[in-house]
Design an enzyme around this catalytic site. Structure first.
Site, PDB file in Angstrom:
ATOM      1  N   SER A  28      72.837  28.010  -4.455  1.00  0.00           N
ATOM      2  CA  SER A  28      71.698  27.262  -3.892  1.00  0.00           C
ATOM      3  C   SER A  28      71.719  27.407  -2.372  1.00  0.00           C
ATOM      4  CB  SER A  28      71.898  25.792  -4.287  1.00  0.00           C
ATOM      5  OG  SER A  28      71.212  24.920  -3.424  1.00  0.00           O
TER       6      SER A  28
ATOM      7  N   TYR B  73      75.543  17.460  -4.878  1.00  0.00           N
ATOM      8  CA  TYR B  73      74.967  18.761  -5.236  1.00  0.00           C
ATOM      9  C   TYR B  73      75.498  19.845  -4.284  1.00  0.00           C
ATOM     10  CZ  TYR B  73      71.140  22.048  -6.460  1.00  0.00           C
ATOM     11  OH  TYR B  73      70.392  23.135  -6.881  1.00  0.00           O
TER      12      TYR B  73
HETATM   13  P1  NAP Z   1      65.974  22.502 -14.173  1.00  0.00           P
HETATM   14  O1  NAP Z   1      64.507  22.771 -14.175  1.00  0.00           O
HETATM   15  O2  NAP Z   1      66.395  21.115 -13.944  1.00  0.00           O
HETATM   16  O3  NAP Z   1      66.689  23.090 -15.489  1.00  0.00           O
HETATM   17  C1  NAP Z   1      68.066  22.954 -15.704  1.00  0.00           C
HETATM   18  C2  NAP Z   1      68.369  22.908 -17.185  1.00  0.00           C
HETATM   19  O4  NAP Z   1      69.761  22.584 -17.395  1.00  0.00           O
HETATM   20  C3  NAP Z   1      67.564  21.830 -17.910  1.00  0.00           C
HETATM   21  O5  NAP Z   1      67.122  22.312 -19.152  1.00  0.00           O
HETATM   22  C4  NAP Z   1      68.609  20.728 -18.062  1.00  0.00           C
HETATM   23  O6  NAP Z   1      68.350  19.761 -19.050  1.00  0.00           O
HETATM   24  C5  NAP Z   1      69.836  21.561 -18.390  1.00  0.00           C
HETATM   25  N1  NAP Z   1      71.060  20.784 -18.329  1.00  0.00           N
HETATM   26  C6  NAP Z   1      71.339  19.722 -17.524  1.00  0.00           C
HETATM   27  N2  NAP Z   1      72.575  19.238 -17.794  1.00  0.00           N
HETATM   28  C7  NAP Z   1      73.084  20.023 -18.788  1.00  0.00           C
HETATM   29  C8  NAP Z   1      74.308  20.016 -19.508  1.00  0.00           C
HETATM   30  N3  NAP Z   1      75.271  19.129 -19.246  1.00  0.00           N
HETATM   31  N4  NAP Z   1      74.494  20.940 -20.476  1.00  0.00           N
HETATM   32  C9  NAP Z   1      73.512  21.824 -20.760  1.00  0.00           C
HETATM   33  N5  NAP Z   1      72.338  21.892 -20.117  1.00  0.00           N
HETATM   34  C10 NAP Z   1      72.113  20.993 -19.142  1.00  0.00           C
HETATM   35  O7  NAP Z   1      66.605  23.411 -13.063  1.00  0.00           O
HETATM   36  P2  NAP Z   1      66.021  24.741 -12.389  1.00  0.00           P
HETATM   37  O8  NAP Z   1      65.216  24.342 -11.226  1.00  0.00           O
HETATM   38  O9  NAP Z   1      65.468  25.653 -13.417  1.00  0.00           O
HETATM   39  O10 NAP Z   1      67.378  25.322 -11.825  1.00  0.00           O
HETATM   40  C11 NAP Z   1      68.314  26.046 -12.608  1.00  0.00           C
HETATM   41  C12 NAP Z   1      69.599  26.200 -11.805  1.00  0.00           C
HETATM   42  O11 NAP Z   1      69.305  26.787 -10.542  1.00  0.00           O
HETATM   43  C13 NAP Z   1      70.284  24.871 -11.499  1.00  0.00           C
HETATM   44  O12 NAP Z   1      71.682  25.061 -11.506  1.00  0.00           O
HETATM   45  C14 NAP Z   1      69.802  24.547 -10.093  1.00  0.00           C
HETATM   46  O13 NAP Z   1      70.679  23.713  -9.404  1.00  0.00           O
HETATM   47  C15 NAP Z   1      69.729  25.919  -9.485  1.00  0.00           C
HETATM   48  N6  NAP Z   1      68.791  26.035  -8.369  1.00  0.00           N
HETATM   49  C16 NAP Z   1      67.481  25.668  -8.477  1.00  0.00           C
HETATM   50  C17 NAP Z   1      66.636  25.808  -7.379  1.00  0.00           C
HETATM   51  C18 NAP Z   1      65.174  25.432  -7.385  1.00  0.00           C
HETATM   52  O14 NAP Z   1      64.561  25.447  -6.323  1.00  0.00           O
HETATM   53  N7  NAP Z   1      64.586  25.098  -8.516  1.00  0.00           N
HETATM   54  C19 NAP Z   1      67.145  26.328  -6.195  1.00  0.00           C
HETATM   55  C20 NAP Z   1      68.484  26.663  -6.130  1.00  0.00           C
HETATM   56  C21 NAP Z   1      69.302  26.522  -7.218  1.00  0.00           C
HETATM   57  P3  NAP Z   1      67.585  18.386 -18.579  1.00  0.00           P
HETATM   58  O15 NAP Z   1      66.129  18.721 -18.577  1.00  0.00           O
HETATM   59  O16 NAP Z   1      67.962  17.374 -19.601  1.00  0.00           O
HETATM   60  O17 NAP Z   1      68.124  18.031 -17.218  1.00  0.00           O
HETATM   61  C1  GCO Z   2      66.753  19.551  -2.656  1.00  0.00           C
HETATM   62  C2  GCO Z   2      66.455  20.617  -3.645  1.00  0.00           C
HETATM   63  C3  GCO Z   2      67.411  21.797  -3.518  1.00  0.00           C
HETATM   64  C4  GCO Z   2      66.947  22.966  -4.335  1.00  0.00           C
HETATM   65  C5  GCO Z   2      67.761  24.199  -4.253  1.00  0.00           C
HETATM   66  C6  GCO Z   2      67.724  24.806  -2.907  1.00  0.00           C
HETATM   67  O1  GCO Z   2      66.592  18.374  -2.982  1.00  0.00           O
HETATM   68  O2  GCO Z   2      67.077  19.903  -1.520  1.00  0.00           O
HETATM   69  O3  GCO Z   2      66.352  20.177  -4.954  1.00  0.00           O
HETATM   70  O4  GCO Z   2      68.709  21.442  -3.587  1.00  0.00           O
HETATM   71  O5  GCO Z   2      66.744  22.645  -5.665  1.00  0.00           O
HETATM   72  O6  GCO Z   2      69.037  24.069  -4.778  1.00  0.00           O
HETATM   73  O7  GCO Z   2      68.293  26.049  -2.940  1.00  0.00           O
END
Ligand code: NAP
Ligand code: GCO
Length: 284
Positions: free
Chosen positions: A148, A161
């Protein structure tokens, strides 16, 4: 043309993407399926797994999905054994499942802190541990972690986080260090701000119809002046899972529209009339 592009193929590979019923996990899985891999995913409850299975079916993808909490080692070991019996040995693991809690650190309980560390850092440890022995035996394997912006930067309210994602960067380097000799590559994708349900609260319109202040803040920090789309991450996800990246190990590659290269500009200088709005129906 020669055979060079075959290095990007995932034909015959089994790819496990954790938490992949929607969001980034679904996008990675779709990219892998289109590149020839068999898709395996888990999620935290049956409702989400059913939603995922429906999404894959709609796209013509025959995915295997089951309930499995990445923080529970017994569930993860059983999931992996079931996959080995029903689909095959796992070649590619994407530690995608993650949660965030936006709470000022001085108000965060130890329980809330632990929940985030458990899912975002201990989960990837447990899942990687479960697939590494078979990868060592086979003499190949790919592990891709979801880092992230918070693997590098801090910001208000996301202490747990940031600690987890910073730790995940080091776990990535350590898996590389320990298992590179077995032809196992562990790298990470570091997405910037991508439009998914996880970030939806940061884009919510204000009661007067204006943009959320965070929306303007993020555009001012991003040279591309837009949020990322899940499709923006698909190319790198395939590359890091494919033989084309066999000598890349222990790296975090940021896909952030330039955030981490840029000091940012005064949000007041932005012209909102030039903003391309997010179609929230596609931010799934
Ligand atoms: P998301 O929309 O919240 O999806 C994450 C998935 O993981 C959801 O289906 C969630 O279920 C599931 N999950 C949560 N706890 C779990 C557990 N204990 N066991 C199995 N599954 C579980 O997240 P996303 O935005 O697609 O992001 C995916 C990954 O990329 C995450 O690790 C996030 O931190 C990272 N990321 C995201 C962003 C962004 O901007 N979106 C940026 C940087 C990094 P629930 O719906 O029940 O929570
Ligand atoms: C926040 C965001 C972030 C992003 C992502 C950034 O509250 O700042 O949720 O943490 O999801 O991980 O790379």
């Amino acid at each position: 043309m020669g055979d060079f592009l075959k290095n990007f193929s995932l034909e015959g590979k089994v790819a496990w993407i954790t938490g992949a019923s929607y969001g980034l996990g679904l996008a990675y899985a779709v990219a892998y399926a289109e590149s020839g891999a068999k898709i395996v995913f888990n999620d935290i409850n049956q409702e989400l797994v059913d939603r995922g299975l429906e999404e894959y079916k709609k796209r013509g993808i025959d995915a295997y999905g089951a309930v499995c909490d990445v923080t529970k080692e017994d569930q993860v070991q059983k999931f992996v054994a079931d996959v080995e019996a029903k689909v095959g040995s796992i070649d590619i693991l994407v530690n995608n499942a993650g949660i965030i809690k936006r709470i000022p650190m001085h108000e965060m309980s130890v329980e809330q802190w632990n929940q985030v560390i458990d899912v975002d850092l201990t989960g990837p440890f447990i899942c990687s541990k479960a697939v590494i022995p078979a990868m060592m035996k086979k003499g190949s394997g790919k592990i891709i972690n979801a880092c992230s912006m918070m693997s590098e930067f801090g910001r208000e309210t996301v202490s747990a986080y940031a600690a987890a994602k910073g730790g995940l960067k080091m776990l990535t380097r350590n898996i590389c260090s320990e298992y590179g000799q077995y032809n196992i590559q562990c790298n990470a994708i570091g997405p910037g701000y991508i439009a998914t349900p996880q970030t939806a609260p940061l884009r919510e319109k204000q009661p007067d119809g204006s943009m959320h202040p965070f929306d303007r803040f993020i555009r001012s920090k991003t040279p591309a002046q837009r949020w990322g789309r899940t499709e923006d991450l698909m190319g790198l996800a395939v590359f890091l899972a494919s033989p084309a990246s066999d000598f890349i190990n222990g790296q975090v590659v940021y896909i952030d529209g330039g955030i981490s290269a840029y000091i940012g500009q005064d949000p007041g200088n932005l012209d909102p009339s030039k903003f391309t709005d997010i179609d929230e129906s596609t931010a799934q």
